[in-house]
Motif scaffolding. Structure first.
Motif, short mmCIF file in Angstrom:
data_model
loop_
_atom_site.label_atom_id
_atom_site.label_comp_id
_atom_site.label_asym_id
_atom_site.label_seq_id
_atom_site.Cartn_x
_atom_site.Cartn_y
_atom_site.Cartn_z
N ASN A 147 -7.66 0.82 -1.18
CA ASN A 147 -6.34 1.26 -1.63
C ASN A 147 -5.50 1.90 -0.52
O ASN A 147 -4.28 1.94 -0.62
CB ASN A 147 -6.54 2.24 -2.79
CG ASN A 147 -5.29 3.01 -3.11
OD1 ASN A 147 -4.34 2.46 -3.67
ND2 ASN A 147 -5.25 4.28 -2.71
N LEU A 150 6.85 3.18 -6.64
CA LEU A 150 6.25 4.36 -7.28
C LEU A 150 6.82 5.65 -6.73
O LEU A 150 7.21 5.72 -5.57
CB LEU A 150 4.74 4.39 -7.05
CG LEU A 150 3.93 3.18 -7.46
CD1 LEU A 150 2.46 3.45 -7.19
CD2 LEU A 150 4.16 2.85 -8.93
N THR A 158 5.58 8.12 -5.31
CA THR A 158 4.54 8.79 -4.52
C THR A 158 5.14 9.08 -3.15
O THR A 158 6.21 8.55 -2.80
CB THR A 158 3.27 7.92 -4.34
OG1 THR A 158 3.61 6.78 -3.55
CG2 THR A 158 2.70 7.48 -5.67
N ILE A 205 -1.99 7.06 -5.63
CA ILE A 205 -2.77 6.20 -6.51
C ILE A 205 -4.27 6.49 -6.36
O ILE A 205 -5.00 6.55 -7.35
CB ILE A 205 -2.53 4.71 -6.16
CG1 ILE A 205 -1.07 4.32 -6.34
CG2 ILE A 205 -3.43 3.79 -6.98
CD1 ILE A 205 -0.73 2.90 -5.85
N SER A 217 -4.46 11.27 -1.90
CA SER A 217 -3.17 11.45 -2.59
C SER A 217 -2.81 10.22 -3.41
O SER A 217 -3.57 9.24 -3.44
CB SER A 217 -2.06 11.78 -1.56
OG SER A 217 -1.44 10.62 -1.08
N TYR A 266 5.13 -4.30 6.53
CA TYR A 266 4.49 -3.90 5.26
C TYR A 266 4.37 -5.09 4.32
O TYR A 266 3.32 -5.36 3.75
CB TYR A 266 5.30 -2.77 4.63
CG TYR A 266 4.71 -2.23 3.35
CD1 TYR A 266 3.72 -1.24 3.38
CD2 TYR A 266 5.14 -2.68 2.11
CE1 TYR A 266 3.18 -0.75 2.21
CE2 TYR A 266 4.59 -2.19 0.94
CZ TYR A 266 3.62 -1.22 0.99
OH TYR A 266 3.07 -0.73 -0.18
N ASP A 278 -10.64 9.10 3.06
CA ASP A 278 -9.27 9.24 3.57
C ASP A 278 -9.34 9.69 5.04
O ASP A 278 -10.43 9.98 5.55
CB ASP A 278 -8.47 10.25 2.74
CG ASP A 278 -6.98 9.90 2.66
OD1 ASP A 278 -6.52 9.45 1.60
OD2 ASP A 278 -6.27 10.07 3.69
P1 NAD Z 1 0.08 7.77 -0.56
O1 NAD Z 1 0.73 7.90 0.79
O2 NAD Z 1 0.27 8.83 -1.58
O3 NAD Z 1 -1.49 7.54 -0.37
C1 NAD Z 1 -2.03 6.75 0.66
C2 NAD Z 1 -3.28 7.43 1.19
O4 NAD Z 1 -3.87 6.58 2.19
C3 NAD Z 1 -3.00 8.79 1.85
O5 NAD Z 1 -3.89 9.77 1.33
C4 NAD Z 1 -3.28 8.53 3.32
O6 NAD Z 1 -3.77 9.67 4.01
C5 NAD Z 1 -4.31 7.42 3.24
N1 NAD Z 1 -4.40 6.67 4.48
C6 NAD Z 1 -3.38 6.27 5.28
N2 NAD Z 1 -3.87 5.63 6.35
C7 NAD Z 1 -5.22 5.61 6.22
C8 NAD Z 1 -6.27 5.10 7.03
N3 NAD Z 1 -6.02 4.47 8.18
N4 NAD Z 1 -7.55 5.26 6.61
C9 NAD Z 1 -7.81 5.91 5.44
N5 NAD Z 1 -6.85 6.43 4.64
C10 NAD Z 1 -5.57 6.28 5.04
O7 NAD Z 1 0.59 6.37 -1.11
P2 NAD Z 1 0.31 5.57 -2.47
O8 NAD Z 1 1.63 5.21 -3.01
O9 NAD Z 1 -0.69 6.23 -3.32
O10 NAD Z 1 -0.29 4.24 -1.82
C11 NAD Z 1 -1.54 3.71 -2.15
C12 NAD Z 1 -1.49 2.21 -1.98
O11 NAD Z 1 -0.52 1.66 -2.87
C13 NAD Z 1 -1.08 1.75 -0.58
O12 NAD Z 1 -1.85 0.62 -0.21
C14 NAD Z 1 0.36 1.36 -0.77
O13 NAD Z 1 0.79 0.41 0.17
C15 NAD Z 1 0.32 0.79 -2.17
N6 NAD Z 1 1.61 0.68 -2.87
C16 NAD Z 1 2.41 1.75 -3.02
C17 NAD Z 1 3.63 1.60 -3.67
C18 NAD Z 1 4.58 2.75 -3.83
O14 NAD Z 1 5.71 2.53 -4.24
N7 NAD Z 1 4.16 3.99 -3.57
C19 NAD Z 1 4.01 0.36 -4.16
C20 NAD Z 1 3.17 -0.72 -4.01
C21 NAD Z 1 1.97 -0.55 -3.34
#
Ligand code: NAD
Length: 257
Positions: free
Chosen positions: A89, A190, A192, A17, A15, A157, A36
């Motif tokens: 990621n 983001l 998301t 990013i 999902s 976090y 994932d």
């Molecule tokens: P998201 O929840 O849409 O995607 C994260 C994915 O990681 C999910 O598919 C989830 O199933 C998977 N995941 C969770 N735990 C896992 C594990 N133990 N092993 C393998 N996969 C696992 O979130 P996103 O916003 O796409 O986040 C992606 C990255 O970006 C993360 O590292 C998040 O911290 C970072 N981030 C997000 C934001 C935001 O605002 N959304 C901002 C800064 C950084």
């Protein structure tokens, strides 16, 4: 094509990013190992890539487990012969992550295990594979909260992402002469599931939005394009850097009305 035949492994690619990046990289010629814990979402990402004429396989792996991380790297090499790009990621943001008094030790441990140890395990297993391929690129997803503090606390976090950034710099220095570049992507807030589930009321969302000069949340696709730059030869002289893609949030003292 900017990633022709580049074998790329992306964690958290079911999902957000990770998915957007997987789809974009495949369109740029990369072959993708979609990783994932969400098997259904992972299979959907693979289907999206295949429908667009690209190549991808799904590998279940919990990045907080060393054995799973070894297996995901082995899958890249057994399926496609080598590994060129590793995108660490996957990440979580737990609802009960708060300030130092509120945050339970279990929340701290789970967050650090996935967000920080997961990147360590990815690199531990992935760096030898990148070396075998003659070099490559690692991208670690950190966050703007690695650079600045928030009054809406998410202490575990934030600490985990600070660790990702520090680790990225050191890895970059250690492996620079091996043609392995290591950079961090620092997304802003983001739209998301991860953040929208955390900011679960309109009031909380508005509280975050007032700090963003652009006045909107970023999109996962906007992070995918930044990741493409870091993965491709376009960033060939860049290592140990943080690429901040945040709608201006870290530049702002006061945001426009
Ligand atoms: P998201 O929840 O849409 O995607 C994260 C994915 O990681 C999910 O598919 C989830 O199933 C998977 N995941 C969770 N735990 C896992 C594990 N133990 N092993 C393998 N996969 C696992 O979130 P996103 O916003 O796409 O986040 C992606 C990255 O970006 C993360 O590292 C998040 O911290 C970072 N981030 C997000 C934001 C935001 O605002 N959304 C901002 C800064 C950084």
């Amino acid at each position: 094509m900017r990633l022709e035949n580049k074998i790329t492994l992306i964690t958290g690619a079911a999902s957000g990013i990770g998915r957007e990046t997987a789809v974009l990289f495949a369109a740029e010629g990369a072959k993708i190992v979609v990783v994932d814990v969400n098997d259904e979402g992972g299979a959907e990402t693979v289907a999206m890539i295949e429908e667009a004429g690209g190549a991808a396989v799904y590998q279940h792996a919990d990045v907080s487990a060393a054995d799973d991380c070894r297996a995901m790297i082995e899958r890249a090499e057994s399926e496609y012969g080598r590994l060129d790009v590793l995108f660490n990621n996957a990440g979580i943001m737990l609802g009960d992550d708060g300030d130092a008094e509120q945050t339970d030790e279990a929340v701290w441990d789970r967050t650090l295990n996935v967000n920080l140890k997961g990147v360590f395990f990815g690199c531990k297993a992935g760096i030898p594979a990148l070396r075998r391929a003659g070099g490559g690129a690692i991208i670690n997803t950190a966050s703007f909260v690695a650079l600045m503090g928030a009054a809406t606390p998410q202490l575990a976090y934030t600490a985990s992402k600070g660790g990702v950034l520090a680790m990225t710099r050191e890895l970059a220095v250690i492996h620079a002469r091996e043609n392995i570049r290591v950079n961090a992507l620092c997304p802003g807030p983001l739209k998301t599931e991860l953040l929208m589930n955390f900011l679960d009321t309109e009031e909380k969302r508005q509280r975050r939005l007032v700090h963003i000069p652009m006045g909107r949340f970023g999109l996962a696709g906007e992070m995918a394009r930044a990741a493409l730059f870091l993965a491709s030869d376009d960033s060939s002289y860049m290592t140990g850097s943080e690429l901040v893609v945040d709608g201006g949030i870290t530049a702002a003292y006061v945001t426009p009305e």
